[in-house]
Scaffold this motif. Structure first.
Motif, mmCIF file in Angstrom:
data_model
loop_
_atom_site.group_PDB
_atom_site.id
_atom_site.type_symbol
_atom_site.label_atom_id
_atom_site.label_comp_id
_atom_site.label_asym_id
_atom_site.label_seq_id
_atom_site.Cartn_x
_atom_site.Cartn_y
_atom_site.Cartn_z
ATOM 1 N N LEU A 1 0.843 -1.193 0.000
ATOM 2 C CA LEU A 1 0.000 0.000 0.000
ATOM 3 C C LEU A 1 0.879 1.245 0.000
ATOM 4 C CD1 LEU A 1 -2.711 -1.125 2.584
ATOM 5 C CD2 LEU A 1 -2.718 -1.385 0.099
ATOM 6 N N ALA A 2 0.248 2.402 -0.001
ATOM 7 C CA ALA A 2 0.981 3.664 -0.109
ATOM 8 C C ALA A 2 2.008 3.838 1.002
ATOM 9 C CB ALA A 2 -0.002 4.841 -0.100
ATOM 10 N N GLY A 3 1.784 3.200 2.152
ATOM 11 C CA GLY A 3 2.697 3.343 3.273
ATOM 12 C C GLY A 3 3.978 2.549 3.146
ATOM 13 N N ALA A 4 4.110 1.718 2.131
ATOM 14 C CA ALA A 4 5.342 0.936 1.950
ATOM 15 C C ALA A 4 6.522 1.880 1.780
ATOM 16 C CB ALA A 4 5.221 0.022 0.737
ATOM 17 N N GLY A 5 7.600 1.564 2.473
ATOM 18 C CA GLY A 5 8.792 2.382 2.390
ATOM 19 C C GLY A 5 8.796 3.588 3.307
ATOM 20 N N ILE A 6 7.735 3.743 4.108
ATOM 21 C CA ILE A 6 7.634 4.879 5.026
ATOM 22 C C ILE A 6 7.416 4.346 6.437
ATOM 23 C CG2 ILE A 6 6.437 7.035 5.570
ATOM 24 C CD1 ILE A 6 5.394 7.074 2.713
ATOM 25 N N PRO A 7 8.399 4.405 7.296
ATOM 26 C CA PRO A 7 8.238 3.869 8.661
ATOM 27 C C PRO A 7 7.111 4.570 9.423
ATOM 28 C CG PRO A 7 10.553 4.311 8.169
ATOM 29 C CD PRO A 7 9.757 4.918 7.053
ATOM 30 N N ASP A 8 6.335 3.780 10.162
ATOM 31 C CA ASP A 8 5.265 4.305 11.023
ATOM 32 C C ASP A 8 4.294 5.211 10.277
ATOM 33 O OD1 ASP A 8 6.469 3.031 13.267
ATOM 34 O OD2 ASP A 8 7.881 4.691 13.404
ATOM 35 N N ALA A 9 3.988 4.833 9.053
ATOM 36 C CA ALA A 9 3.138 5.676 8.212
ATOM 37 C C ALA A 9 1.663 5.548 8.575
ATOM 38 C CB ALA A 9 3.334 5.303 6.739
ATOM 39 N N THR A 10 0.935 6.631 8.377
ATOM 40 C CA THR A 10 -0.528 6.621 8.344
ATOM 41 C C THR A 10 -0.916 7.055 6.934
ATOM 42 O OG1 THR A 10 -0.711 7.161 10.688
ATOM 43 C CG2 THR A 10 -2.639 7.587 9.319
ATOM 44 N N PHE A 11 -1.799 6.306 6.291
ATOM 45 C CA PHE A 11 -2.071 6.564 4.890
ATOM 46 C C PHE A 11 -3.493 6.120 4.548
ATOM 47 C CE2 PHE A 11 -0.102 2.504 5.553
ATOM 48 C CZ PHE A 11 -0.843 1.619 4.792
ATOM 49 N N GLU A 12 -3.847 6.262 3.273
ATOM 50 C CA GLU A 12 -5.199 5.945 2.813
ATOM 51 C C GLU A 12 -5.153 4.825 1.790
ATOM 52 O OE1 GLU A 12 -7.938 8.298 -0.127
ATOM 53 O OE2 GLU A 12 -8.217 9.167 1.870
ATOM 54 N N PHE A 13 -6.112 3.909 1.876
ATOM 55 C CA PHE A 13 -6.282 2.863 0.865
ATOM 56 C C PHE A 13 -7.707 2.972 0.335
ATOM 57 C CE2 PHE A 13 -7.693 -1.673 0.103
ATOM 58 C CZ PHE A 13 -7.130 -1.763 -1.157
ATOM 59 N N ALA A 14 -7.835 3.551 -0.863
ATOM 60 C CA ALA A 14 -9.144 3.694 -1.516
ATOM 61 C C ALA A 14 -10.184 4.285 -0.560
ATOM 62 C CB ALA A 14 -9.610 2.356 -2.065
ATOM 63 N N GLY A 15 -9.816 5.363 0.106
ATOM 64 C CA GLY A 15 -10.751 6.043 0.987
ATOM 65 C C GLY A 15 -10.788 5.549 2.417
ATOM 66 N N GLN A 16 -10.021 4.510 2.733
ATOM 67 C CA GLN A 16 -9.990 3.966 4.084
ATOM 68 C C GLN A 16 -8.663 4.315 4.754
ATOM 69 O OE1 GLN A 16 -12.017 -0.242 4.165
ATOM 70 N NE2 GLN A 16 -10.721 -0.138 2.364
ATOM 71 N N GLN A 17 -8.716 4.757 5.997
ATOM 72 C CA GLN A 17 -7.509 5.085 6.727
ATOM 73 C C GLN A 17 -6.817 3.811 7.203
ATOM 74 O OE1 GLN A 17 -5.997 8.176 7.247
ATOM 75 N NE2 GLN A 17 -7.500 8.704 5.658
ATOM 76 N N ALA A 18 -5.499 3.781 7.037
ATOM 77 C CA ALA A 18 -4.696 2.642 7.481
ATOM 78 C C ALA A 18 -3.425 3.164 8.124
ATOM 79 C CB ALA A 18 -4.363 1.728 6.306
ATOM 80 N N ARG A 19 -2.810 2.315 8.935
ATOM 81 C CA ARG A 19 -1.548 2.697 9.550
ATOM 82 C C ARG A 19 -0.666 1.473 9.701
ATOM 83 N NH1 ARG A 19 -2.265 4.085 15.873
ATOM 84 N NH2 ARG A 19 -0.011 4.258 15.560
ATOM 85 N N VAL A 20 0.633 1.738 9.841
ATOM 86 C CA VAL A 20 1.610 0.668 10.006
ATOM 87 C C VAL A 20 1.765 0.382 11.498
ATOM 88 C CG1 VAL A 20 3.976 -0.084 9.597
ATOM 89 C CG2 VAL A 20 2.816 1.343 7.905
ATOM 90 N N ILE A 21 1.492 -0.880 11.873
ATOM 91 C CA ILE A 21 1.626 -1.315 13.264
ATOM 92 C C ILE A 21 2.494 -2.565 13.282
ATOM 93 C CG2 ILE A 21 0.411 -2.081 15.340
ATOM 94 C CD1 ILE A 21 -2.085 -0.649 14.300
ATOM 95 N N CYS A 22 3.649 -2.470 13.923
ATOM 96 C CA CYS A 22 4.578 -3.614 14.035
ATOM 97 C C CYS A 22 4.900 -4.230 12.673
ATOM 98 C CB CYS A 22 4.022 -4.667 14.985
ATOM 99 S SG CYS A 22 3.783 -4.095 16.670
ATOM 100 N N GLY A 23 5.121 -3.372 11.691
ATOM 101 C CA GLY A 23 5.515 -3.839 10.377
ATOM 102 C C GLY A 23 4.392 -4.318 9.483
ATOM 103 N N ALA A 24 3.139 -4.159 9.932
ATOM 104 C CA ALA A 24 1.983 -4.591 9.141
ATOM 105 C C ALA A 24 1.031 -3.417 8.931
ATOM 106 C CB ALA A 24 1.259 -5.736 9.837
#
Length: 398
Positions: free
Chosen positions: A281-304
């Motif tokens: 997803l858009a957060g790949a390559g960005i540590p501790d990212a918060t980002f959007e997936f097709a209108g849904q909010q997502a965040r990186v937690i423990c590498g996932a």
């Protein structure tokens, strides 16, 4: 630009040459040969390097802060410029669903980005070689992070509309074959030359076996978003393994699939039928990212990557790390990993006649690693897409 990468360890799905020369002339590989003496070509010392074909991503939604499911062509162009830093030289643009409708604007944007890239081959960056439509014809029970409002019932009449919207660039589509109308749609897509993938499916073993006979040759992220493999209810995975024509995706992060099961799948399918993907997803390559997936909010937690309700959604894996993961977790060698990251995905994306191997006449898509398997440089169609300081100097970049 014409140059020779001299004395490198050359590896692809068909060879492992301890010391060889790779001659690049413009956008193509002109020659692959055993290392020889000095000649009149521009020689670049690569004696401390491992060179493989560039990685081909057939299942990614973005990275570096950029989404591929978008209505902004420039966002896809930005991704093209970013992704070589992870070893990727070609990719499919993944499009998912939109509420209660086909994603017409996103498909048009993807097609436009592909056509724009083909008209400007001198622009450095990874090449978008087609579209992957992941849904909307998928199971509500196995939808993963896809909201129910995105989903649609397969309709063979929509096939023509999808083909029109994608303007000949649809290379891969994921369908749950147990849905009403799916068989007719699969037949129509196969006839049109599209790679059809079984995925996001609640099909049982017999349903999967019948569907695979229709011409399905790909399986979307095996184990994930499909009925589980059980000894008395084997589900679709057993049918996939038994169907020799089917290539199966594996998300290579060690999170979506337990490392032991990753190794088991590669043993079952063999390296010749496994495709390593990131599903990034858009957060790949960005540590501790918060980002959007097709209108849904997502965040990186423990590498996932997870949605707000904790649902696992895509990954933040990059392909340069996937190579190291596969060597560490599974039983394969470097040549077999190259097959899974380059040649096999080239087959599903219909570009295996020019990409995925270190072969004379093929596109000059290369990744250069050091002996510690750290990415040093990425060459996309003969142009430098990424290079660290050492290789910027070797390649005479300012």
């Amino acid at each position: 630009m014409r140059f020779t990468l001299h004395g490198a360890h050359l590896v692809d799905a068909t060879m492992d040459v301890e010391r060889g020369d790779l001659v690049i002339d413009g956008r193509q590989i002109q020659a692959v040969e055993q290392s020889a003496g000095e000649d009149d070509r521009q020689l670049i010392d690569a004696s401390d390097s491992i060179i493989l074909p560039g990685f081909i991503e057939v299942h990614t939604h973005g990275g570096g802060g950029f989404n591929l499911h978008t209505t902004d062509v420039e966002e896809i162009c930005s991704y093209q410029r970013w992704i070589p830093a992870t070893g990727v030289t070609s990719f499919l643009i993944a499009v998912v669903g939109t509420p209660n409708a086909l994603p017409e604007q996103q498909l048009n944007t993807a097609a436009t980005a592909i056509e724009q890239a083909s008209k400007n081959p001198q622009v450095p960056g990874a090449e978008p070689v087609g579209i992957h439509l992941e849904g909307p014809y998928i199971s509500v029970e196995k939808r993963g992070a896809h909201p129910p409002v995105w989903l649609r019932t397969p309709d063979v009449e929509e096939t023509e509309l999808i083909m029109d919207l994608t303007r000949g660039h649809l290379q891969l589509i994921t369908i749950a074959p147990e849905l009403p109308g799916a068989h007719e749609m699969i037949r129509s897509l196969v006839e049109a030359g599209v790679t059809v993938s079984i995925g996001h499916t609640d099909a049982d073993y017999e349903q999967a076996r019948e569907a695979l006979k229709l011409g399905i040759t790909h399986a979307t992220h095996c184990f994930n978003a499909m009925r589980q493999l059980k000894h008395r209810d084997p589900g679709p995975l057993a049918a996939i393994v038994q169907a020799d024509q089917v290539l199966g995706e594996l998300i290579g992060d060690g999170i979506h699939v337990h490392p032991a099961m990753m190794d088991m799948l590669v043993r079952l399918l063999g390296p010749q039928r496994t495709i390593v993907v990131t599903d990034a997803l858009a957060g790949a390559g960005i540590p501790d990212a918060t980002f959007e997936f097709a209108g849904q909010q997502a965040r990186v937690i423990c590498g996932a990557a997870r949605l707000s309700d904790g649902t696992l959604t895509g990954s933040v894996l990059t392909m340069d790390q996937a190579l190291r993961n596969m060597l560490e977790i599974t039983h394969v060698n470097l040549s077999e990993v190259s097959a899974m990251l380059s040649y096999n995905p080239a087959r599903s994306a219909h570009v295996a006649n020019r990409k995925g191997l270190l072969r004379t006449g093929y596109d000059a898509d290369l990744v250069i690693y050091n002996q510690a398997l750290e990415l040093q440089a990425t060459i996309c169609n003969g142009q430098v897409g990424y290079a660290n300081a050492i290789w910027r100097e070797k390649l005479k970049l300012q």
